[in-house]
Design a protein around this motif. Structure first.
Motif, PDB file in Angstrom:
ATOM      1  N   LEU A  60       2.489 -16.794  10.575  1.00  4.79           N
ATOM      2  CA  LEU A  60       2.606 -15.689   9.631  1.00  4.79           C
ATOM      3  C   LEU A  60       3.010 -16.190   8.241  1.00  4.79           C
ATOM      4  CD1 LEU A  60       2.576 -12.639   9.101  1.00  4.79           C
ATOM      5  CD2 LEU A  60       4.963 -12.601   9.827  1.00  4.79           C
ATOM      6  N   ALA A  61       3.934 -17.144   8.195  1.00  8.72           N
ATOM      7  CA  ALA A  61       4.353 -17.699   6.899  1.00  8.72           C
ATOM      8  C   ALA A  61       3.197 -18.412   6.207  1.00  8.72           C
ATOM      9  CB  ALA A  61       5.529 -18.652   7.100  1.00  8.72           C
ATOM     10  N   GLY A  62       2.419 -19.162   6.973  1.00  8.89           N
ATOM     11  CA  GLY A  62       1.258 -19.849   6.390  1.00  8.89           C
ATOM     12  C   GLY A  62       0.212 -18.875   5.886  1.00  8.89           C
ATOM     13  N   ARG A  63      -0.067 -17.851   6.680  1.00  8.63           N
ATOM     14  CA  ARG A  63      -1.050 -16.852   6.261  1.00  8.63           C
ATOM     15  C   ARG A  63      -0.551 -16.064   5.050  1.00  8.63           C
ATOM     16  NH1 ARG A  63      -4.940 -14.866  10.530  1.00  8.63           N
ATOM     17  NH2 ARG A  63      -4.945 -13.059   9.154  1.00  8.63           N
ATOM     18  N   SER A  64       0.747 -15.794   4.984  1.00 10.90           N
ATOM     19  CA  SER A  64       1.304 -15.085   3.829  1.00 10.90           C
ATOM     20  C   SER A  64       1.251 -15.942   2.576  1.00 10.90           C
ATOM     21  CB  SER A  64       2.737 -14.648   4.110  1.00 10.90           C
ATOM     22  OG  SER A  64       2.763 -13.715   5.161  1.00 10.90           O
ATOM     23  N   ALA A  65       1.453 -17.237   2.724  1.00 13.34           N
ATOM     24  CA  ALA A  65       1.326 -18.148   1.575  1.00 13.34           C
ATOM     25  C   ALA A  65      -0.114 -18.160   1.063  1.00 13.34           C
ATOM     26  CB  ALA A  65       1.776 -19.550   1.962  1.00 13.34           C
ATOM     27  N   LEU A  99      -6.800  -2.234   1.376  1.00 11.26           N
ATOM     28  CA  LEU A  99      -5.720  -1.266   1.482  1.00 11.26           C
ATOM     29  C   LEU A  99      -4.819  -1.303   0.256  1.00 11.26           C
ATOM     30  CD1 LEU A  99      -4.129   0.745   3.347  1.00 11.26           C
ATOM     31  CD2 LEU A  99      -2.840  -1.243   4.091  1.00 11.26           C
ATOM     32  N   LEU A 100      -4.468  -2.500  -0.192  1.00 10.75           N
ATOM     33  CA  LEU A 100      -3.605  -2.620  -1.379  1.00 10.75           C
ATOM     34  C   LEU A 100      -4.303  -2.107  -2.633  1.00 10.75           C
ATOM     35  CD1 LEU A 100      -1.997  -6.108  -0.711  1.00 10.75           C
ATOM     36  CD2 LEU A 100      -0.850  -3.891  -0.639  1.00 10.75           C
ATOM     37  N   LEU A 101      -5.600  -2.426  -2.784  1.00  5.68           N
ATOM     38  CA  LEU A 101      -6.340  -1.927  -3.935  1.00  5.68           C
ATOM     39  C   LEU A 101      -6.485  -0.413  -3.891  1.00  5.68           C
ATOM     40  CD1 LEU A 101      -9.094  -4.673  -4.246  1.00  5.68           C
ATOM     41  CD2 LEU A 101      -7.209  -4.243  -5.834  1.00  5.68           C
ATOM     42  N   LEU A 102      -6.708   0.141  -2.694  1.00  7.64           N
ATOM     43  CA  LEU A 102      -6.796   1.589  -2.540  1.00  7.64           C
ATOM     44  C   LEU A 102      -5.460   2.245  -2.860  1.00  7.64           C
ATOM     45  CD1 LEU A 102      -8.530   4.014  -1.616  1.00  7.64           C
ATOM     46  CD2 LEU A 102      -7.624   3.635   0.671  1.00  7.64           C
ATOM     47  N   ALA A 103      -4.368   1.662  -2.413  1.00 13.49           N
ATOM     48  CA  ALA A 103      -3.040   2.216  -2.696  1.00 13.49           C
ATOM     49  C   ALA A 103      -2.746   2.170  -4.200  1.00 13.49           C
ATOM     50  CB  ALA A 103      -1.967   1.439  -1.941  1.00 13.49           C
ATOM     51  N   LYS A 104      -3.180   1.102  -4.859  1.00 11.39           N
ATOM     52  CA  LYS A 104      -2.970   1.012  -6.309  1.00 11.39           C
ATOM     53  C   LYS A 104      -3.811   2.068  -7.024  1.00 11.39           C
ATOM     54  CE  LYS A 104      -3.404  -1.941 -10.305  1.00 11.39           C
ATOM     55  NZ  LYS A 104      -3.930  -3.160 -10.854  1.00 11.39           N
ATOM     56  N   TRP A 105      -5.042   2.223  -6.607  1.00 13.04           N
ATOM     57  CA  TRP A 105      -5.931   3.213  -7.221  1.00 13.04           C
ATOM     58  C   TRP A 105      -5.407   4.629  -6.995  1.00 13.04           C
ATOM     59  CZ3 TRP A 105      -9.168   6.787  -4.551  1.00 13.04           C
ATOM     60  CH2 TRP A 105      -9.991   7.527  -5.382  1.00 13.04           C
ATOM     61  N   TRP A 125       6.115 -10.712  -2.298  1.00 12.23           N
ATOM     62  CA  TRP A 125       6.147 -11.030  -0.866  1.00 12.23           C
ATOM     63  C   TRP A 125       5.577  -9.905  -0.019  1.00 12.23           C
ATOM     64  CZ3 TRP A 125       6.154 -15.694   0.572  1.00 12.23           C
ATOM     65  CH2 TRP A 125       6.791 -16.657  -0.192  1.00 12.23           C
ATOM     66  N   PHE A 126       5.745  -8.650  -0.438  1.00 14.74           N
ATOM     67  CA  PHE A 126       5.191  -7.554   0.351  1.00 14.74           C
ATOM     68  C   PHE A 126       3.669  -7.615   0.366  1.00 14.74           C
ATOM     69  CE2 PHE A 126       3.466  -3.273   0.743  1.00 14.74           C
ATOM     70  CZ  PHE A 126       3.973  -2.927   1.984  1.00 14.74           C
ATOM     71  N   ASN A 127       3.063  -7.760  -0.813  1.00 14.83           N
ATOM     72  CA  ASN A 127       1.606  -7.853  -0.879  1.00 14.83           C
ATOM     73  C   ASN A 127       1.094  -9.081  -0.133  1.00 14.83           C
ATOM     74  OD1 ASN A 127       1.548  -5.545  -2.383  1.00 14.83           O
ATOM     75  ND2 ASN A 127       1.172  -6.555  -4.328  1.00 14.83           N
ATOM     76  N   ALA A 128       1.795 -10.196  -0.255  1.00 17.42           N
ATOM     77  CA  ALA A 128       1.381 -11.408   0.454  1.00 17.42           C
ATOM     78  C   ALA A 128       1.489 -11.215   1.962  1.00 17.42           C
ATOM     79  CB  ALA A 128       2.230 -12.598   0.006  1.00 17.42           C
ATOM     80  N   LEU A 129       2.528 -10.518   2.409  1.00 20.57           N
ATOM     81  CA  LEU A 129       2.694 -10.265   3.836  1.00 20.57           C
ATOM     82  C   LEU A 129       1.602  -9.334   4.359  1.00 20.57           C
ATOM     83  CD1 LEU A 129       4.530 -10.853   6.247  1.00 20.57           C
ATOM     84  CD2 LEU A 129       5.824  -8.821   5.646  1.00 20.57           C
ATOM     85  N   VAL A 130       1.252  -8.323   3.575  1.00 22.29           N
ATOM     86  CA  VAL A 130       0.155  -7.433   3.983  1.00 22.29           C
ATOM     87  C   VAL A 130      -1.141  -8.223   4.106  1.00 22.29           C
ATOM     88  CG1 VAL A 130      -1.276  -5.488   3.231  1.00 22.29           C
ATOM     89  CG2 VAL A 130       1.203  -5.327   3.100  1.00 22.29           C
ATOM     90  N   LEU A 131      -1.416  -9.086   3.145  1.00 19.18           N
ATOM     91  CA  LEU A 131      -2.622  -9.910   3.228  1.00 19.18           C
ATOM     92  C   LEU A 131      -2.543 -10.898   4.381  1.00 19.18           C
ATOM     93  CD1 LEU A 131      -3.583 -10.708  -0.466  1.00 19.18           C
ATOM     94  CD2 LEU A 131      -4.719  -9.202   1.138  1.00 19.18           C
TER      95      LEU A 131
END
Length: 86
Positions: free
Chosen positions: A31-36, A76-82, A60-66
């Motif tokens: 998870l840490a590697g994927r978040s990085a 999802l993040l782009l939709l939430a921003k829009w 870190w929140f956006n990185a964790l979601v990704l």
């Protein structure tokens, strides 16, 4: 107890902890590697898509979601921003 006995007990406890928690530790490291990688992708997206309004905050929140969701997480993040008008 002598110092050698304490060292032996500590070493055995450490080995036991690694054996017991191998899967959760592996999962956390993955998870840490994927978040990085997610944070790096956000940084690239900010550089490339900033002029198009596709920039997201590198945190870190956006990185964790990704890291957890991958490409659908980016959508999802782009939709939430829009949706929020940001």
């Amino acid at each position: 107890m002598t110092r050698e006995e304490l060292l032996t007990v500590g070493l055995l406890a450490a080995v036991l902890a690694v054996v017991c928690f191998r899967r959760p530790l592996g999962w956390l490291l993955k998870l840490a590697g994927r978040s990085a990688l997610g944070a790096a992708a956000l940084a690239v997206l900010n550089q490339v898509g900033g002029g198009l309004g596709l920039g997201l905050g590198v945190n870190w929140f956006n990185a964790l979601v990704l890291g957890v969701l991958g490409a659908p997480g980016l959508g999802l993040l782009l939709l939430a921003k829009w949706w929020s008008g940001g």
